[in-house]
Motif scaffolding. Structure first.
Motif, PDB file in Angstrom:
ATOM      1  N   ASP A 220       4.352   1.727-154.859  1.00 41.44           N
ATOM      2  CA  ASP A 220       5.230   1.217-155.920  1.00 41.44           C
ATOM      3  C   ASP A 220       4.521   0.192-156.807  1.00 41.44           C
ATOM      4  O   ASP A 220       5.130  -0.336-157.742  1.00 41.44           O
ATOM      5  CB  ASP A 220       6.484   0.578-155.314  1.00 41.44           C
ATOM      6  CG  ASP A 220       7.379   1.598-154.634  1.00 41.44           C
ATOM      7  OD1 ASP A 220       7.404   2.761-155.100  1.00 41.44           O
ATOM      8  OD2 ASP A 220       8.037   1.257-153.633  1.00 41.44           O
ATOM      9  N   ALA A 221       3.263  -0.076-156.530  1.00 46.86           N
ATOM     10  CA  ALA A 221       2.518  -1.084-157.294  1.00 46.86           C
ATOM     11  C   ALA A 221       2.228  -0.592-158.708  1.00 46.86           C
ATOM     12  O   ALA A 221       2.119   0.606-158.961  1.00 46.86           O
ATOM     13  CB  ALA A 221       1.212  -1.416-156.583  1.00 46.86           C
ATOM     14  N   PHE A 222       2.127  -1.531-159.620  1.00 44.17           N
ATOM     15  CA  PHE A 222       1.694  -1.296-161.002  1.00 44.17           C
ATOM     16  C   PHE A 222       2.529  -0.226-161.715  1.00 44.17           C
ATOM     17  O   PHE A 222       1.991   0.772-162.212  1.00 44.17           O
ATOM     18  CB  PHE A 222       0.203  -0.918-161.040  1.00 44.17           C
ATOM     19  CG  PHE A 222      -0.672  -1.836-160.244  1.00 44.17           C
ATOM     20  CD1 PHE A 222      -0.797  -3.170-160.598  1.00 44.17           C
ATOM     21  CD2 PHE A 222      -1.356  -1.381-159.121  1.00 44.17           C
ATOM     22  CE1 PHE A 222      -1.603  -4.036-159.861  1.00 44.17           C
ATOM     23  CE2 PHE A 222      -2.160  -2.229-158.377  1.00 44.17           C
ATOM     24  CZ  PHE A 222      -2.279  -3.567-158.754  1.00 44.17           C
ATOM     25  N   PRO A 223       3.839  -0.425-161.805  1.00 44.77           N
ATOM     26  CA  PRO A 223       4.694   0.594-162.432  1.00 44.77           C
ATOM     27  C   PRO A 223       4.423   0.800-163.915  1.00 44.77           C
ATOM     28  O   PRO A 223       4.797   1.841-164.468  1.00 44.77           O
ATOM     29  CB  PRO A 223       6.113   0.060-162.197  1.00 44.77           C
ATOM     30  CG  PRO A 223       5.937  -1.417-162.011  1.00 44.77           C
ATOM     31  CD  PRO A 223       4.619  -1.579-161.315  1.00 44.77           C
ATOM     32  N   SER A 224       3.766  -0.147-164.570  1.00 43.70           N
ATOM     33  CA  SER A 224       3.478   0.016-166.000  1.00 43.70           C
ATOM     34  C   SER A 224       2.209   0.816-166.258  1.00 43.70           C
ATOM     35  O   SER A 224       1.912   1.162-167.402  1.00 43.70           O
ATOM     36  CB  SER A 224       3.377  -1.346-166.683  1.00 43.70           C
ATOM     37  OG  SER A 224       2.307  -2.101-166.140  1.00 43.70           O
ATOM     38  N   ALA A 225       1.445   1.110-165.201  1.00 38.63           N
ATOM     39  CA  ALA A 225       0.251   1.952-165.331  1.00 38.63           C
ATOM     40  C   ALA A 225       0.668   3.390-165.051  1.00 38.63           C
ATOM     41  O   ALA A 225       1.161   3.708-163.970  1.00 38.63           O
ATOM     42  CB  ALA A 225      -0.836   1.505-164.357  1.00 38.63           C
ATOM     43  N   LEU A 226       0.469   4.277-166.038  1.00 38.54           N
ATOM     44  CA  LEU A 226       1.013   5.628-165.969  1.00 38.54           C
ATOM     45  C   LEU A 226      -0.058   6.682-166.232  1.00 38.54           C
ATOM     46  O   LEU A 226      -1.062   6.407-166.888  1.00 38.54           O
ATOM     47  CB  LEU A 226       2.136   5.786-167.000  1.00 38.54           C
ATOM     48  CG  LEU A 226       3.296   4.785-166.908  1.00 38.54           C
ATOM     49  CD1 LEU A 226       4.206   4.921-168.115  1.00 38.54           C
ATOM     50  CD2 LEU A 226       4.071   4.977-165.606  1.00 38.54           C
TER      51      LEU A 226
END
Length: 200
Positions: free
Chosen positions: A21-27
């Motif tokens: 769930d880490a770094f949700p803004s990295a896609l």
């Protein structure tokens, strides 16, 4: 089929603050998942995958959809582990997958008419077509090589994933008619990897 261990995946997830769930803004773009799974023996691989990676492989996103980068990178490592690939085989498989992607009608004609230097001039913009929350910056373009910096949230990419992306970059250069292309990680620090790309 005996349950395989997933050592690369386990190391990768252990390095993520907050796990998958880490770094949700990295896609990453859904098309990358579809390319990854193409021609893979999913009935053999799926039992080894933990959630949410099993769900991602069972119900891959549409090509234009964005998914967490951590999920995509974890899936790369999980499939490689489930298949029992060595490090060398993982990198070879990565290059082959990306050559297949870049050989698709949407990219083949565009890339085939570019020189390696021309391709690299726009590499940062092309990276953003596939990834968000991370950046690729190219510097010092020459006829036989270039340096590039990949910036990302600290802890998102581990050394194996950085080498995997190096093979993706090598595949792009190969499609641009570079002779004997090679892309290697020459420096790494938290949140930053520097690559040297060369060709003859």
């Amino acid at each position: 089929m005996p349950q395989r261990t997933l050592p690369r995946l386990e190391r990768f997830v252990a390095g993520l603050a907050g796990g998958l769930d880490a770094f949700p803004s990295a896609l990453a773009k859904g098309a990358l998942v579809r390319n990854l799974l193409e021609d893979e023996p999913l009935p053999e691989i799926l039992p080894a995958l933990p959630e949410p990676l099993r769900r991602l492989a069972t119900e891959p996103p549409v090509g234009s959809e964005w998914i967490p980068e951590a999920h995509f990178d974890a899936l790369v490592l999980a499939v490689a582990d489930a298949r029992g690939l060595t490090d060398a085989e993982l990198l070879s498989w990565t290059r082959a997958r990306n050559l297949r992607l870049f050989s698709s009608p949407a990219y083949r004609i565009l890339m085939a008419v570019m020189s390696p230097a021309q391709l690299l001039r726009f590499a940062g913009a092309r990276w953003t077509n596939w990834h968000r929350g991370t950046t690729l910056e190219v510097e010092g373009i020459a006829d036989d090589g270039v340096m590039a910096s990949l910036r990302y949230p600290r802890g998102l990419f581990d050394p194996t994933i950085l080498r995997v992306y190096g093979e993706a970059f090598t595949a792009a250069l190969q499609m641009a008619n570079a002779k004997e292309p090679a892309v290697t990680v020459v420096a790494e620090q938290p949140g930053l990897a520097r690559y040297r790309a060369s060709w003859s």
